[in-house]
Design a protein around this motif. Sequence first.
Motif, short mmCIF file in Angstrom:
data_model
loop_
_atom_site.label_atom_id
_atom_site.label_comp_id
_atom_site.label_asym_id
_atom_site.label_seq_id
_atom_site.Cartn_x
_atom_site.Cartn_y
_atom_site.Cartn_z
N ASN A 547 0.83 -1.21 0.00
CA ASN A 547 0.00 0.00 0.00
C ASN A 547 0.87 1.26 0.00
O ASN A 547 0.61 2.23 -0.73
N GLN A 551 1.07 4.17 -2.88
CA GLN A 551 0.71 5.56 -2.55
C GLN A 551 1.86 6.52 -2.87
O GLN A 551 1.64 7.61 -3.41
N SER A 569 -8.02 6.60 -8.42
CA SER A 569 -8.63 6.03 -7.21
C SER A 569 -7.84 4.79 -6.76
O SER A 569 -7.35 4.02 -7.59
N LEU A 570 -7.71 4.65 -5.44
CA LEU A 570 -6.95 3.54 -4.86
C LEU A 570 -7.89 2.67 -4.02
O LEU A 570 -8.65 3.17 -3.19
N ASP A 571 -7.81 1.38 -4.25
CA ASP A 571 -8.52 0.40 -3.43
C ASP A 571 -7.49 -0.66 -3.03
O ASP A 571 -7.41 -1.73 -3.62
N THR A 572 -6.68 -0.30 -2.04
CA THR A 572 -5.54 -1.15 -1.68
C THR A 572 -5.70 -1.67 -0.26
O THR A 572 -6.19 -0.97 0.63
N ASP A 573 -5.24 -2.88 -0.08
CA ASP A 573 -5.31 -3.55 1.22
C ASP A 573 -4.10 -3.13 2.06
O ASP A 573 -2.95 -3.39 1.68
N ASN A 574 -4.35 -2.48 3.18
CA ASN A 574 -3.26 -1.97 4.02
C ASN A 574 -2.41 -3.09 4.62
O ASN A 574 -1.28 -2.85 5.04
N SER A 607 -7.88 3.46 -11.95
CA SER A 607 -8.07 2.83 -10.65
C SER A 607 -6.98 1.80 -10.40
O SER A 607 -6.54 1.11 -11.32
N LYS A 609 -6.08 -1.35 -7.75
CA LYS A 609 -6.66 -2.24 -6.75
C LYS A 609 -5.69 -3.36 -6.44
O LYS A 609 -5.02 -3.88 -7.35
N THR A 610 -5.55 -3.73 -5.18
CA THR A 610 -4.70 -4.86 -4.79
C THR A 610 -5.54 -5.86 -4.00
O THR A 610 -6.46 -5.48 -3.27
#
Length: 672
Positions: A547, A551, A569-574, A607, A609-610
């Motif tokens: 993440n 970023q 847009s970011l949809d990432t798993d912390n 976008s 995503k992870t």
Amino acid sequence: MSFGASGNSEQADSLHQEVQNKEGEEKIRAQLDLAMYFMVENNTEAQSVAHSALAAAKKLKNQTLQMEAFFILGRVSHSLNNINRSQTFFDSALTIANQLDDSWMQSNILMRTGINQHTQSDHLKALQSFTMSIQAGRQSNNFRAVGASYSMMGTVFRVNGLYDRAIEYIIKARLNYEKAEYTEGYAWSAYLLGRIYADLKLMDKAMEYYKLSLETYERQAKQDNNLNGVAICYEQIGILNLLTGKIDEARKNIEYTLQIHEVTGSKFGIANAYKNLGRVEYFSGNYALAEEYLKKALSSKIEMGDMLSKPSIYLYLGLCDINTGRPDDGLANIHKGLDQAIINNQKRIQLDIYSKLSDIYLDRNDLEKALACQQHQISIQNSMLLGAANIKLEQLQGIYELDAKNSQIAALEQQNEINRLELKQNRTSGILLIMAILLAIIIAIIIYVFYQRLRQKNSQLEEANIAKDKFFAIIAHDLRGPVHTQTSFLDHLHQEFDSLEKDELKKLLKLLVSSSEHISDLLDDLLLWAQSQVKKMEVKTTELELNRVIQNTVETLKQSAKLKQINISLDTDNKLKVLSDANMLQTIIRNIISNAIKFTPRGGSVSVKTFDSGQGQVTINITDTGLGMAPEKLNKLFDITSKNHSQGTENEKSTGLGLILVKDFIEKIMEV
């Protein structure tokens, strides 16, 4: 280690005694030995003794002694920086060596001829001479001359930036020095490898080879008390320590070299030591002491006629002036250094000086001159990227073929020589004549086969050259765009400075920063690609927070996205962590997102995503609302020679380099 002079007065007295007590050829040989001894201590005396030996050899009509006298006079003239006179003597020596069919001396003379040509920057002729020296050296088992020729070929390639070829030839030199049981040559090969890795900014590897060279030179010094090799190793170790911020270690190293050179009486070494001590004290903030050392170095260099060291001395003298409140004197000195670097065609030093001048003019708020210095830097970088080295790869192709052919048929040459001698002794033997004809046919067939292989290798080299030429053209073209943009911003800033509001000024400066970062990214990509191609890039895997990497990368691209009104847009798993090389992973993500922005219309979106895809693997999904790609373009996506590259949605230039780097880095990471 205790210090001692390399000269041996007892040896000199013994040689003088031999000259006085002997007559004829024995006296001439003693004179030649005495000239060789004086060449280390006193070149003028060596020249006088060698001339006397030559005159005596001519009276006796002894060609062998004349050849050796000419050879020594050539070496002495080179030491006195009279290259043209030196080459005249070597040419005379080579004529006699050819008449005598003395391949041992041919090898030595051709090697020294190549050194003269290298000194005069005629690198192609130098490579040809070294290649002929290797041929003659192989025939006579003169492995020391072969090693020296390979070593010099490696040096030619190094100074022209062809580091992979340089390493190849220096390793060949080391192998031949081992055959000759020449310890100093082995140490010198390790020293040259250190210089190559230092040029490539691989400091740990460079230090490893310098220490290996130092260890060998120290063992040798215990036997012959010659500390010159020890001194050059400590000098380079000191410079490495200085570049890596180890100031105190650097000072100790350079002070040690100064002690050695003061004992041996090497004016050149003493001047270099003072120059390096000046740099050390400058970086320590001891400007008065730095200036004292630098002035001593400059005085010696001027006296010796050494022009190559003057630019860096003037640079640091100028920096000392500026840091002690004498800006005008400082700029005058720095410009002296720049003028000399231009005369010497020292491009790397010119880059360093222009960089320092740019910083100085920015501090003085002289934006026009700062911009001019930056433009000079870009111009020099472009010339280097476009292959403005003294040697072009295509010019070296003939030398490469000749060297490869020599390597393949070296054994056949020796066998052919044996058969030639047998034929002279047995001219009446029909059996030997038939064998010679058969041997000639076999050699012709083998040479034909080798010729066909060399033609195939030729084709491969041409393809590689086309790819490299295309790559450099791409870099130069892609770099020019953002530089011109930056120049336009700076010109606008300069013209409208007084009328600009503070907010407008901040906005322009922010755009300039963004443009500079883009140029920096391009140059970083070039360095990464170059290291990858010469197989010097190591993959260093560490545990990374995915993440955070994403970023940080997106943050560097927000400005270019904002200009096109594109939403990222970011949809990432912390919680996701990966094992990867941080720099390579960031380069991969940056290039893919940058491409998405480039080929997405204004107002679109990107976008990222992870997610955990199971079996210890993580997926990064990057999508955009862009134009997509036709199948025929997709097939040529990773072909660097392809010219079929599309422009972005707002005519942004595309080179295809980014995705080639992405593919290369992904393959390297997957190999670990």
